[in-house]
Structure formats: C-alpha cells, structure tokens
Design an enzyme around this catalytic site. Structure first.
Site, PDB file in Angstrom:
ATOM      1  N   GLY A   1     -23.569  36.070 134.208  1.00 51.21           N
ATOM      2  CA  GLY A   1     -24.404  34.952 134.648  1.00 51.21           C
ATOM      3  C   GLY A   1     -24.605  35.054 136.151  1.00 51.21           C
TER       4      GLY A   1
ATOM      5  CG  ASP B   1     -35.875  28.064 135.029  1.00 50.17           C
ATOM      6  OD1 ASP B   1     -34.664  28.277 134.936  1.00 50.17           O
ATOM      7  OD2 ASP B   1     -36.497  28.240 136.084  1.00 50.17           O
TER       8      ASP B   1
ATOM      9  NE  ARG C   1     -37.584  23.578 139.751  1.00 54.45           N
ATOM     10  CZ  ARG C   1     -37.670  24.075 140.981  1.00 54.45           C
ATOM     11  NH1 ARG C   1     -37.280  23.345 142.016  1.00 54.45           N
ATOM     12  NH2 ARG C   1     -38.139  25.283 141.194  1.00 54.45           N
TER      13      ARG C   1
ATOM     14  CD1 TRP D   1     -35.132  24.581 135.308  1.00 51.55           C
ATOM     15  CD2 TRP D   1     -36.628  23.429 134.086  1.00 51.55           C
ATOM     16  NE1 TRP D   1     -36.377  24.728 135.887  1.00 51.55           N
ATOM     17  CE2 TRP D   1     -37.306  24.045 135.158  1.00 51.55           C
ATOM     18  CE3 TRP D   1     -37.360  22.663 133.176  1.00 51.55           C
ATOM     19  CZ2 TRP D   1     -38.686  23.917 135.354  1.00 51.55           C
ATOM     20  CZ3 TRP D   1     -38.734  22.530 133.371  1.00 51.55           C
ATOM     21  CH2 TRP D   1     -39.376  23.146 134.448  1.00 51.55           C
TER      22      TRP D   1
ATOM     23  CG  ASP E   1     -43.457  30.172 131.846  1.00 46.17           C
ATOM     24  OD1 ASP E   1     -42.456  29.666 131.314  1.00 46.17           O
ATOM     25  OD2 ASP E   1     -43.394  30.871 132.868  1.00 46.17           O
TER      26      ASP E   1
HETATM   27  N1  GLY Z   1     -38.761  28.894 137.409  1.00 48.50           N
HETATM   28  C1  GLY Z   1     -39.343  27.639 137.353  1.00 48.50           C
HETATM   29  C2  GLY Z   1     -38.819  26.756 138.415  1.00 48.50           C
HETATM   30  O1  GLY Z   1     -39.014  27.046 139.577  1.00 48.50           O
HETATM   31  O2  GLY Z   1     -38.183  25.776 138.096  1.00 48.50           O
END
Ligand code: GLY
Length: 405
Positions: A243, A185, A257, A261, A124
């Site tokens: 997956g 992400d 999310r 992303w 990150d």
């Molecule tokens: N893993 C990063 C998030 O929580 O989106």
C-alpha cells in the site's frame, strides 16, 4: 466620478456588504470547537449562493466543464474525470426547483459527455455517467439517457479482471504495467454498475462492483480504519502486494480525500447490497475521520500534513465525507449511530458554509467552496474551489433536509 464608474464600484461593495449581512461571520477557533450544526436558514442561504455561482459558471463555460480553480478562476476541460459532477449539480438543481433553466443546462452538459460511452481506457465512466446520464434518466426519463448510461456501464465492465476480482484503474485496457494498481477513489465508479443491474436485471454488473468493493475493503482500509490511497494487487489472485500514497503526504499517512472516498463509497455499496460489512466499514472510517478532525471540522489535505496547523485544508474531503455520513445516517438501523453521523455532517456543513464559501472573497472567485486541494504535492489547485467538492456540498445540503430513515 462618472456615474457609470460609480455603479461599477458600488455593485461589488454592495455584494460584499450583502455577503456579510446574509452569512454569519467566519468563526474563531474557540467558537469552532463548540460548532453548531447547520441551521435551516444557513442551508437555504447556501443553496441560493450555490445556484448563483452555478449560473455564473454556466455563463462563462461554453461547451467545456469546470474542474478546479487556480487563483480563483476555473480551469476547464472537455469532461476529464469530473464532468459528471457539473452535470450532476445541474440535475440536482433541476430536481430541487423544477426550473426549466436547470433542465436545459443539465441536458446540454450531459449530452456533451456522451463521447465517453465507448472509451474502455477510462475507468471513470462510472463517475462521469452516474450523476449525468443515470441521474438524468431518473429526473427526466428519456431512453437516450438510459441507453447511453448502460453502454457506459458495459464499456466499464470490460476493465474487470476476473482473477484479481477488481476493476483495472489505471492505464489503457489490458496494460500489464498499470494493471495491479487500485485507488480507493475508484469506489465512486461502482454506483453506475449497480444501477445497470437494477435497470437490466443482469447481475454481472453488481457482482463485479461488489467484488471490487470487497478487494478495496480488505486492501485499502488499515486495521485502525485509516486508509491507503493506492494498493498494488496481484492481478492473477487479488493478493495485496503493498500500500502507498499518490496524492497523500506519505505511504503510512492518511490522505483526507482518500478517507472520504472510503466513507462515501462504502456507504453507497451498503445502500446497494445491504451487506452489513460495508456499513461497518463506512462507519469505522467515519469514526476515524471525525476523531482526527481539527476544531473547525474541515480536514487538512492530509491528516499528517507537516505544516499543521498552518497547512492547506481540503474542503472537498469535508463535503464528500459529510454527504457520506448523511447516507450512513439515513441507512443505519441504530438511531444513536444515526444521530452521531448526522451531527458530525451538520457540523462540517455549518463550518463549510460559515468559513469556506467563496462568497465575499477578494476577486469574486469562481466555484462555491474555497479551501479545496486537488494535488498538494505538485501544487495543483491548493486552497481553491473544485467541482467535486461543490457537488458533494450541494448533495449534502439537499440530503440534510431529506431526513431519510
Ligand atoms: N483521483 C481523484 C481525486 O483527486 O480525488
């Protein structure tokens, strides 16, 4: 009543009334289904509120970084994976206003992240350093910012697995057990690598980034354009093994999310590479997202969350997707498509501003947007503020006015 006590009671009351007057009231479901896009008046009010909230956070923080709230109060750390978002908000405020207060704070919090530059156990670095050192370098060109960002990119590149064609996401560098797992992400880390190629002329960074993006496109995006959060790949070949989910509801559901992303990440890869396959992917993922939104345009934490319509939302997935859609709208050549994504982003931003600001909520919570969900399954910061949701909200409010085409 003692005059000083009167003052203590009058100030919150006035703040609450001002909140009601300044902001349009929260909308009913019927009103939401005909949701208007963001107006300029609402946008400016939202920016003022964001600035006030940020100033308050700076005053409370000391040398730590806000991550997400619990019961309305920031949980802090020393940078984690999210410190770049806070520094990035300060840079965005400086870029918008030219005010030296924001410059001083942006420099200060950017500098506090420097220690990450040689941590090759942390993928990150990309999202830590892009909105801090790299954005800072463009806003206030200092060699220190450039050199630190480049050192971070070189460190990050060590995690590229040539056989698999992707960046190792989890675990210490070279950890065999963790090596195969890739989360959607991670697309957010690629901007730093592309930036490093632009700065140095060395294509090694961009080639690794594009290879990683291509692996993610093939492995994480399902044929119907929904997505897996996590995929296990064969590190020797990059072949997909399976997956599944980590932060979503179920292996075959779509974590909101994660989808955001993808929208945001692939729109940036298109911006950097000009390869239309990434624009197509970003648009198809955005289409799926829009088609599955509830009436108020802010997603539940997972599109198959079992408690819908009473389940928790994730406003950060909304703000991130809105910012990504504005990037698509700015880049796509077809004007009809551009209008479509701009309109969807405008509705999300309008709903977030009318319905999800922390402003006027009991207890005067920290952060800008409530209704974010960090990790539902372990009860971490559910229906709370988080710093990445606030960052993408601010970025999207600014992108909305840029009308780049
Ligand atoms: N893993 C990063 C998030 O929580 O989106």
């Amino acid at each position: 009543m003692r005059p000083d006590l009167k003052k203590i009671m009058i100030i919150p009351a006035l703040t609450f009334i001002a909140g009601l007057v300044l902001f349009s009231p929260r909308l009913s479901t019927a009103e939401n289904s005909a949701l208007p896009v963001l107006t300029e008046q609402l946008r400016l009010q939202a920016l003022d509120y964001t600035a006030a909230s940020l100033r308050r956070t700076v005053a409370e923080l000391g040398d730590s970084f806000p991550v997400a709230t619990e019961q309305g109060v920031w949980k802090k750390d020393s940078g984690g994976w999210t410190g770049g978002y806070f520094a990035g908000m300060l840079w965005l405020m400086y870029i918008r206003t030219g005010d030296s207060y924001w410059l001083d704070q942006a420099r200060r919090y950017t500098g506090l992240l420097e220690g990450n530059k040689s941590d090759d156990n942390n993928i990150d670095i990309g999202i830590l350093f892009w909105p801090s050192f790299a954005l800072g370098y463009s806003a206030s060109p200092q060699q220190y910012f450039r050199e630190t960002a480049l050192e971070g990119a070189r460190t990050m590149l060590k995690r590229f697995i040539p056989g698999g064609g992707y960046l190792q996401n989890w675990g210490a560098l070279g950890n065999k057990e963790q090596m195969g797992y890739v989360i959607i992400d991670c697309l957010i880390n690629l901007d730093l690598l592309y930036w490093a190629t632009d700065e140095t002329g060395d294509s090694v960074f961009a080639r690794a980034a594009t290879s990683h993006a291509e692996r993610t496109r093939i492995a994480h995006v399902r044929p119907d354009n929904s997505s897996y959060q996590v995929v296990e790949l064969d590190p020797a070949t990059g072949r997909k093994l399976r997956g599944f989910h980590k932060q979503g509801y179920a292996d075959e559901s779509t974590w909101s999310r994660g989808q955001a992303w993808g929208i945001y990440g692939f729109s940036r890869v298109y911006f950097r590479t000009g390869d239309p396959v990434f624009m197509e992917t970003a648009m198809k993922m955005a289409d799926w997202f829009i088609d599955h939104l509830p009436a108020d345009y802010v997603p539940y934490w997972d599109f198959s969350a079992p408690g819908i319509p009473d389940d928790a939302r994730d406003s950060s997935a909304g703000s991130m997707a809105a910012s990504g859609m504005l990037e698509i709208a700015a880049q796509v050549k077809d004007p009809e498509k551009s209008s479509k994504y701009r309109e969807a982003a405008g509705k999300i931003l309008s709903s977030l501003t009318r319905n999800y600001l922390t402003r006027g909520l009991p207890g005067n919570p920290d952060g800008v947007l409530t209704g974010g969900t960090y990790f539902y399954q372990i009860g971490s910061s559910v229906n709370q503020a988080n710093i990445w949701g606030d960052f993408y909200y601010l970025e999207a409010l600014l992108r909305w006015a840029e009308k780049r085409r």
